[in-house]
Design an enzyme around this catalytic site. Structure first.
Site, PDB file in Angstrom:
ATOM      1  N   HIS A  75     -39.396 -18.955 -16.120  1.00  0.00           N
ATOM      2  CA  HIS A  75     -40.467 -20.107 -15.663  1.00  0.00           C
ATOM      3  C   HIS A  75     -40.383 -19.974 -13.990  1.00  0.00           C
ATOM      4  O   HIS A  75     -39.597 -19.777 -13.332  1.00  0.00           O
ATOM      5  CB  HIS A  75     -40.082 -21.519 -16.137  1.00  0.00           C
ATOM      6  CG  HIS A  75     -38.778 -21.838 -15.589  1.00  0.00           C
ATOM      7  ND1 HIS A  75     -38.680 -22.534 -14.415  1.00  0.00           N
ATOM      8  CD2 HIS A  75     -37.507 -21.982 -16.068  1.00  0.00           C
ATOM      9  CE1 HIS A  75     -37.404 -23.150 -14.322  1.00  0.00           C
ATOM     10  NE2 HIS A  75     -36.379 -22.575 -15.482  1.00  0.00           N
ATOM     11  N   ASP A  77     -41.421 -22.598 -11.812  1.00  0.00           N
ATOM     12  CA  ASP A  77     -41.500 -23.683 -10.905  1.00  0.00           C
ATOM     13  C   ASP A  77     -39.727 -23.845 -10.805  1.00  0.00           C
ATOM     14  O   ASP A  77     -38.948 -22.985 -11.539  1.00  0.00           O
ATOM     15  CB  ASP A  77     -41.963 -24.819 -11.900  1.00  0.00           C
ATOM     16  CG  ASP A  77     -41.166 -25.098 -13.211  1.00  0.00           C
ATOM     17  OD1 ASP A  77     -41.083 -24.071 -14.111  1.00  0.00           O
ATOM     18  OD2 ASP A  77     -40.985 -26.194 -13.477  1.00  0.00           O
ATOM     19  N   ASP A 114     -32.929 -20.804 -10.479  1.00  0.00           N
ATOM     20  CA  ASP A 114     -33.405 -21.514 -11.882  1.00  0.00           C
ATOM     21  C   ASP A 114     -34.721 -21.491 -11.606  1.00  0.00           C
ATOM     22  O   ASP A 114     -35.104 -22.734 -11.112  1.00  0.00           O
ATOM     23  CB  ASP A 114     -32.578 -22.749 -11.999  1.00  0.00           C
ATOM     24  CG  ASP A 114     -32.991 -23.420 -13.268  1.00  0.00           C
ATOM     25  OD1 ASP A 114     -33.727 -22.777 -13.875  1.00  0.00           O
ATOM     26  OD2 ASP A 114     -32.672 -24.635 -13.448  1.00  0.00           O
ATOM     27  N   GLU A 144     -41.831 -26.096 -16.489  1.00  0.00           N
ATOM     28  CA  GLU A 144     -40.501 -25.868 -17.222  1.00  0.00           C
ATOM     29  C   GLU A 144     -39.805 -26.930 -16.993  1.00  0.00           C
ATOM     30  O   GLU A 144     -39.243 -27.557 -18.000  1.00  0.00           O
ATOM     31  CB  GLU A 144     -40.005 -24.411 -17.196  1.00  0.00           C
ATOM     32  CG  GLU A 144     -38.997 -24.291 -18.425  1.00  0.00           C
ATOM     33  CD  GLU A 144     -37.283 -24.869 -18.118  1.00  0.00           C
ATOM     34  OE1 GLU A 144     -36.438 -25.196 -18.939  1.00  0.00           O
ATOM     35  OE2 GLU A 144     -37.348 -25.467 -16.904  1.00  0.00           O
ATOM     36  N   GLU A 145     -39.658 -27.364 -15.708  1.00  0.00           N
ATOM     37  CA  GLU A 145     -38.533 -28.223 -15.402  1.00  0.00           C
ATOM     38  C   GLU A 145     -38.742 -29.746 -15.811  1.00  0.00           C
ATOM     39  O   GLU A 145     -38.117 -30.630 -15.778  1.00  0.00           O
ATOM     40  CB  GLU A 145     -38.169 -28.128 -13.958  1.00  0.00           C
ATOM     41  CG  GLU A 145     -37.608 -26.865 -13.500  1.00  0.00           C
ATOM     42  CD  GLU A 145     -36.160 -26.780 -14.151  1.00  0.00           C
ATOM     43  OE1 GLU A 145     -35.820 -27.424 -14.910  1.00  0.00           O
ATOM     44  OE2 GLU A 145     -35.390 -25.683 -13.853  1.00  0.00           O
ATOM     45  N   ASP A 168     -33.389 -17.431 -18.529  1.00  0.00           N
ATOM     46  CA  ASP A 168     -33.326 -18.545 -17.874  1.00  0.00           C
ATOM     47  C   ASP A 168     -31.997 -19.314 -18.179  1.00  0.00           C
ATOM     48  O   ASP A 168     -31.721 -20.387 -18.305  1.00  0.00           O
ATOM     49  CB  ASP A 168     -34.410 -19.727 -18.170  1.00  0.00           C
ATOM     50  CG  ASP A 168     -34.301 -20.826 -17.554  1.00  0.00           C
ATOM     51  OD1 ASP A 168     -34.067 -21.063 -16.539  1.00  0.00           O
ATOM     52  OD2 ASP A 168     -34.932 -21.950 -18.193  1.00  0.00           O
ATOM     53  N   HIS A 457     -30.376 -27.794 -10.195  1.00  0.00           N
ATOM     54  CA  HIS A 457     -31.030 -29.203 -10.052  1.00  0.00           C
ATOM     55  C   HIS A 457     -30.273 -30.006  -8.926  1.00  0.00           C
ATOM     56  O   HIS A 457     -30.487 -31.329  -8.847  1.00  0.00           O
ATOM     57  CB  HIS A 457     -31.092 -29.865 -11.288  1.00  0.00           C
ATOM     58  CG  HIS A 457     -31.470 -29.036 -12.466  1.00  0.00           C
ATOM     59  ND1 HIS A 457     -31.819 -29.547 -13.670  1.00  0.00           N
ATOM     60  CD2 HIS A 457     -32.250 -28.032 -12.375  1.00  0.00           C
ATOM     61  CE1 HIS A 457     -32.464 -28.627 -14.668  1.00  0.00           C
ATOM     62  NE2 HIS A 457     -32.843 -27.814 -13.656  1.00  0.00           N
TER      63      HIS A 457
END
Length: 485
Positions: A75, A77, A114, A144-145, A168, A457
């Site tokens: 992904h 983003d 990520d 995705e997030e 991922d 994150h």
């Protein structure tokens, strides 16, 4: 080691270019344009679907045209988080990276590995002229997030391959063959503001320095949740003094364990010194409770400017609900093949106070969809009983382990040949786009693996540099051993 020495150079060069491109979730337009121009400039079949997902197809190398087509997927983003005292504009500023021994980190922000490192691996393969492979489709999904909406919006037929390798995952040496489904629960308390009674003193409490982390992959690590901790203090004070609440703010992302938070309260002048003393005692107790997982907590309690407060009944119900709501691991998988991983969990992720409402977002996950429903209902019931308006998102499905997967067999045998020990084959409690792909492409054989990442994150996100080379070598060997059609 400096950044120019990172190996494999072809991957880290692509990653450096990716980190120059702003790509917050739901605002990936610059990244989509970059990928489209990148593929077309190399004469590769490049397409963008209605949702904004990008696919770049590369023909097989000579002699391997009859191999099954492999989809490589990541992904585009990234989660955008930063330290509270760092000035950074995620819509315009490039990520500033730093080598710390064997780890690559960012300067006060999330790193974007990520899943920028997965994108970089794909681009490095597409850009190569000396790698053996059959037909390849490189897919880059958006958003995705914040709900996997890129994968959700992808129509059947956009991908045409036989095998899919999702890049991922965050633990080198682990091959993932299953993932959790997930859903968000949003609770909203509506209220009127009122003046605090005369003779009340305003205090602002703040907690920061927690490790936070991914609310799926890190939920079993018993890390402190800033929302739950601050609510514990307020709940205890409600029993001792006539506390009035003006503000409560914590967390930013629905899929992250909140690592900082603050509140503004008013208490009778006669009680303010006792509240301060209780805060210090509480801080010491919580630090001892989390001395293994969160050993850098920073606590402050200081005077604040008077302001209108939330009407008392709503404030009390809100504090009681946040104290009561289930948080953390709820159930462990019963399937022995999944190695005792977390089955079901919930994380209260963010609270935002506005002029006349408080919005609370929490995230529920499970590999068993019936228990996902149960977990959402459990969380929703706590807030409903307290008078909140509760809404559940549609969410995304779990990805069930595929029996007799040929791709898993190839990936495992390749790993054993290269590294002389068995990889761990397991499920993951985080959500992967493979769950959505399995609905739209039911015969697609899939696995997920990637280099080691930690503290995703959060601004402490870091990438273990040596594992990028290992994943690169492993992936290239897998591509050489894909069977014929």
């Amino acid at each position: 080691m400096n950044k120019s020495e990172l190996k494999p150079a072809v991957v880290f060069e692509q990653f450096a270019k990716i980190n120059e491109i702003p790509r917050p979730s739901k605002r990936e337009e610059k990244m989509i344009a970059y990928l489209k121009n990148w593929g077309e400039s190399r004469g590769l079949d490049t397409r963008v679907d209605e949702t904004g997902n990008v696919i770049i197809r590369k023909p097989a190398t000579a002699g391997l045209e009859n191999r099954r087509t492999v989809i490589l997927q990541s992904h585009m983003d990234m989660v955008c988080d930063k330290l509270v005292d760092v000035e950074f504009d995620f819509d315009n500023d490039p990520i500033r990276t730093h080598v710390d021994g064997e780890w690559l980190t960012a300067e006060g922000t999330t790193l974007g590995a990520d899943d920028g490192i997965g994108c970089a691996i794909e681009l490095a393969i597409l850009d190569s002229s000396d790698i053996e492979h059959g037909p390849i489709e490189c897919v880059f999904t958006r958003d995705e997030e914040t709900g996997l909406t890129g994968a959700e919006g992808m129509k059947a037929g956009f991908m045409t391959g036989d095998y899919l390798i999702n890049l991922d995952s965050e633990d080198e040496g682990q091959i993932f063959v299953s993932c959790a489904g997930g859903r968000n629960t949003t609770a909203t308390f509506h209220f009127q503001r009122e003046e605090a009674p005369a003779g009340y003193f305003f205090l602002r409490g703040q907690l920061k320095g927690l490790n936070g982390g991914h609310s799926g992959d890190d939920i079993e690590k018993k890390r402190a949740n800033a929302i739950k901790i601050l609510a514990r203090f307020l709940f205890a004070q409600l029993k001792k003094t006539d506390l009035r609440l003006a503000q409560f703010n914590s967390g930013k992302m629905h899929n992250a364990i909140p690592r900082d938070g603050s509140f503004v309260i008013a208490v009778p002048n006669a009680d303010k010194e006792q509240v301060k003393a209780d805060w210090n005692v509480f801080a010491a107790e919580v630090e001892d409770e989390f001395h293994v997982t969160d050993n850098a907590m920073v606590w402050t309690l200081e005077s604040a400017e008077p302001t209108a407060v939330i009407e008392q009944t709503v404030a009390r119900n809100f504090i009681y609900a946040v104290q009561a709501v289930d948080n953390g691991v709820f159930a462990i998988c019963q399937d022995e093949a999944l190695g005792g991983m977390v089955e079901t969990s919930s994380n209260i992720a963010s609270i935002e106070t506005e002029a006349q409402r408080i919005k609370i977002v929490s995230s529920q996950r499970s590999n068993v969809m019936s228990n996902l429903d149960n977990m959402c209902n459990t969380v929703g019931a706590a807030f409903t009983l307290a008078g909140a308006e509760v809404v559940h998102s549609d969410g995304y499905p779990a990805w069930k382990m595929r029996a007799n997967s040929k791709l898993t067999e190839i990936v495992v045998e390749s790993y054993k040949k290269l590294f002389h020990h068995d990889p761990i084959v397991r499920g993951i409690h985080a959500g992967l786009e493979c769950g959505l792909f399995s609905e739209r492409y039911p015969i697609l054989d899939m696995v997920s693996f990637g280099p080691t990442l930690r503290n995703v994150h959060t601004p402490d996100e870091r990438l273990h540099i040596p594992t990028v080379q290992m994943v690169w070598d492993h992936l290239l060997d897998v591509l050489k051993n894909i069977p014929q059609k």
